[in-house]
Scaffold this motif. Structure first.
Motif, PDB file in Angstrom:
ATOM      1  N   VAL A 222       0.837  -1.198   0.000  1.00  0.00           N
ATOM      2  CA  VAL A 222       0.000   0.000   0.000  1.00  0.00           C
ATOM      3  C   VAL A 222       0.873   1.250   0.000  1.00  0.00           C
ATOM      4  O   VAL A 222       0.613   2.212  -0.738  1.00  0.00           O
ATOM      5  N   THR A 225       2.274   1.838  -3.354  1.00  0.00           N
ATOM      6  CA  THR A 225       1.278   2.099  -4.401  1.00  0.00           C
ATOM      7  C   THR A 225       0.728   3.511  -4.322  1.00  0.00           C
ATOM      8  O   THR A 225       0.578   4.189  -5.340  1.00  0.00           O
ATOM      9  N   PHE A 266      -5.248  -1.925   1.375  1.00  0.00           N
ATOM     10  CA  PHE A 266      -5.006  -2.982   0.380  1.00  0.00           C
ATOM     11  C   PHE A 266      -6.250  -3.260  -0.467  1.00  0.00           C
ATOM     12  O   PHE A 266      -6.152  -3.500  -1.665  1.00  0.00           O
ATOM     13  N   SER A 268      -8.382  -1.246  -1.443  1.00  0.00           N
ATOM     14  CA  SER A 268      -8.644  -0.158  -2.394  1.00  0.00           C
ATOM     15  C   SER A 268      -8.012  -0.443  -3.753  1.00  0.00           C
ATOM     16  O   SER A 268      -8.470   0.084  -4.783  1.00  0.00           O
ATOM     17  N   ILE A 269      -6.956  -1.252  -3.767  1.00  0.00           N
ATOM     18  CA  ILE A 269      -6.190  -1.479  -5.001  1.00  0.00           C
ATOM     19  C   ILE A 269      -7.048  -2.113  -6.103  1.00  0.00           C
ATOM     20  O   ILE A 269      -7.085  -1.597  -7.232  1.00  0.00           O
ATOM     21  N   ALA A 273      -7.987  -0.413  -9.656  1.00  0.00           N
ATOM     22  CA  ALA A 273      -7.496  -1.110 -10.860  1.00  0.00           C
ATOM     23  C   ALA A 273      -8.651  -1.358 -11.824  1.00  0.00           C
ATOM     24  O   ALA A 273      -8.500  -1.233 -13.050  1.00  0.00           O
TER      25      ALA A 273
END
Length: 307
Positions: A222, A225, A266, A268-269, A273
Motif C-alpha cells: 500500500v 502504491t 489494500f 482499495s487497489i 485497478a
C-alpha cells in the motif's frame, strides 16, 4: 535420365544416408518423401531394418511415413527392370541389372522384420526405453503412459479434493484473481513447471518467485502504491464524478464512494485497478484507460489534475 530441377536435386542430396542432414522446409514441400527415401536408401545399403529408427512428433506422421515406405518398397518388388533402374537412378542410386533383385526383396525383408520397422513417435520411443530399464530410471516396471485427456481429468480431480479439503481457503484465494471459467489452464501451467516450484511451504521462496522482497506485505505494498499526490487527485476525481450527469461517471462514482481517499488500504487497489486499468481480456491487458476514463466532460472539469 532427365536432369533434376534444383528442388528435386536438394531432396536427393538430403536423402543420402551417408551425410548427416538437417532438413527444414515448408509444409507440403516433401519432407516426408525425403525421410522415406533416406530409409529406402539405407535398406539398399544392406542396413538391417531392425537397426533403423525413425522418430516423429505425432502418431499420424509415423503412420503416414510407414505407409509411404511400404508402398514404395511394394512398387519396387513388382517393377520391370527398366522402370526400377530408372526409379533408383532418380533416387540417387545406380544398380546393375543383376542387383535389382536385391531392391525387390526389401519389401519382404521389411514385412518380416521382428517387431516391424521402428517408425514411432518420440513419446513411444521414450516409453519403450523406460519399459526396458525401469529400475535404472527409478520408476515402477508396471507404469503406463498418461495422455493429455487423462492428465486433465487428474488435475480436475485434485482441484476437487482441494476444494473439499484443507486447501479450500487457498483455492478461494487463487480463484479471486482468475477470470477463467475453470482452473484448467492454471493447473496445466503449474504441472508443466512443477520442477520450478518449491516443495516446502517456504514463504520467502514463493515471494522470490513472484519478484517480491522477503519482507513484502500488504502494508508495504500500500505504501509503495499510494502517495500523497495520489490521494489529492482521487479527492478531486470523486468530487467531479459526484457532480457529473453521465451514466458511466455515475457508475464510477458509486464504486469510488466506498473508498476513503485519506485512508487507502489494500482493498482499495482492486477497486481502483478496475476503474483505471483495462481488464485481462483486453488487447493490452492492465493498461491505463487513457482517453476513456474519466469521460471527456469530467476530464475538462478536473482541469490540469486530469493529466
Amino acid at each position: 535420365m532427365t536432369p533434376l530441377d534444383d528442388a528435386t536435386l536438394r531432396q536427393v542430396q538430403a536423402a543420402n544416408p551417408g551425410a548427416s542432414t538437417w532438413l527444414s522446409a515448408n509444409a507440403g514441400s516433401g519432407k516426408t518423401r525425403v525421410l522415406t527415401d533416406r530409409v529406402a536408401r539405407l535398406l539398399l545399403d544392406d542396413v538391417k531394418p531392425q537397426n533403423i529408427l525413425c522418430l516423429t512428433y505425432t502418431k499420424a506422421a509415423a503412420s503416414e511415413m510407414q505407409n509411404r515406405l511400404f508402398q514404395k518398397l511394394g512398387e519396387w518388388s513388382m517393377m520391370p527392370d527398366g522402370d526400377l533402374a530408372k526409379t533408383l537412378s532418380e533416387l540417387g542410386v545406380t544398380l546393375a541389372t543383376r542387383e535389382l533383385a536385391r531392391a525387390r526383396r526389401l519389401f519382404a525383408a521389411a514385412i518380416e522384420t521382428p517387431g516391424g520397422l521402428r517408425i514411432q513417435t518420440i513419446h513411444s520411443f521414450c516409453a519403450s526405453l523406460l519399459h526396458r530399464f525401469p529400475l535404472e530410471a527409478g520408476i515402477s516396471p508396471r507404469f503406463t503412459e498418461m495422455d493429455d485427456r487423462a492428465a486433465a481429468l487428474l488435475r480436475d480431480e485434485i482441484v476437487e479434493l482441494l476444494a473439499d479439503g484443507e486447501g479450500r481457503a487457498a483455492l478461494d484465494g487463487i480463484a479471486a484473481f482468475l477470470t477463467d471459467i475453470d482452473l484448467s489452464r492454471l493447473t496445466a501451467a503449474i504441472a508443466a513447471r512443477r520442477q520450478d516450484l518449491p516443495h516446502s511451504k517456504d514463504q520467502q521462496q514463493v515471494w522470490r518467485g513472484l519478484g517480491l522482497s522477503p519482507d513484502q506485505n500488504r502494508e508495504s505494498l500500500v505504501q509503495a502504491t499510494f502517495t500523497k499526490p495520489d490521494t489529492e487527485i482521487l479527492v478531486t476525481l470523486i468530487n467531479v464524478l459526484n457532480g457529473a450527469t453521465g451514466t458511466n461517471d455515475g457508475k464510477a462514482a458509486a464504486k469510488l464512494v466506498k473508498l476513503d481517499p485519506k485512508n487507502l488500504d489494500f482493498d482499495s487497489i482492486p477497486v481502483l485497478a478496475d476503474l483505471l486499468l483495462t481488464g485481462s481480456g483486453a488487447k493490452t491487458p492492465c493498461a491505463a484507460k487513457v482517453g476513456k476514463f474519466p469521460t471527456k466532460d469530467s476530464r475538462a472539469a478536473m482541469g490540469s489534475v486530469a493529466e
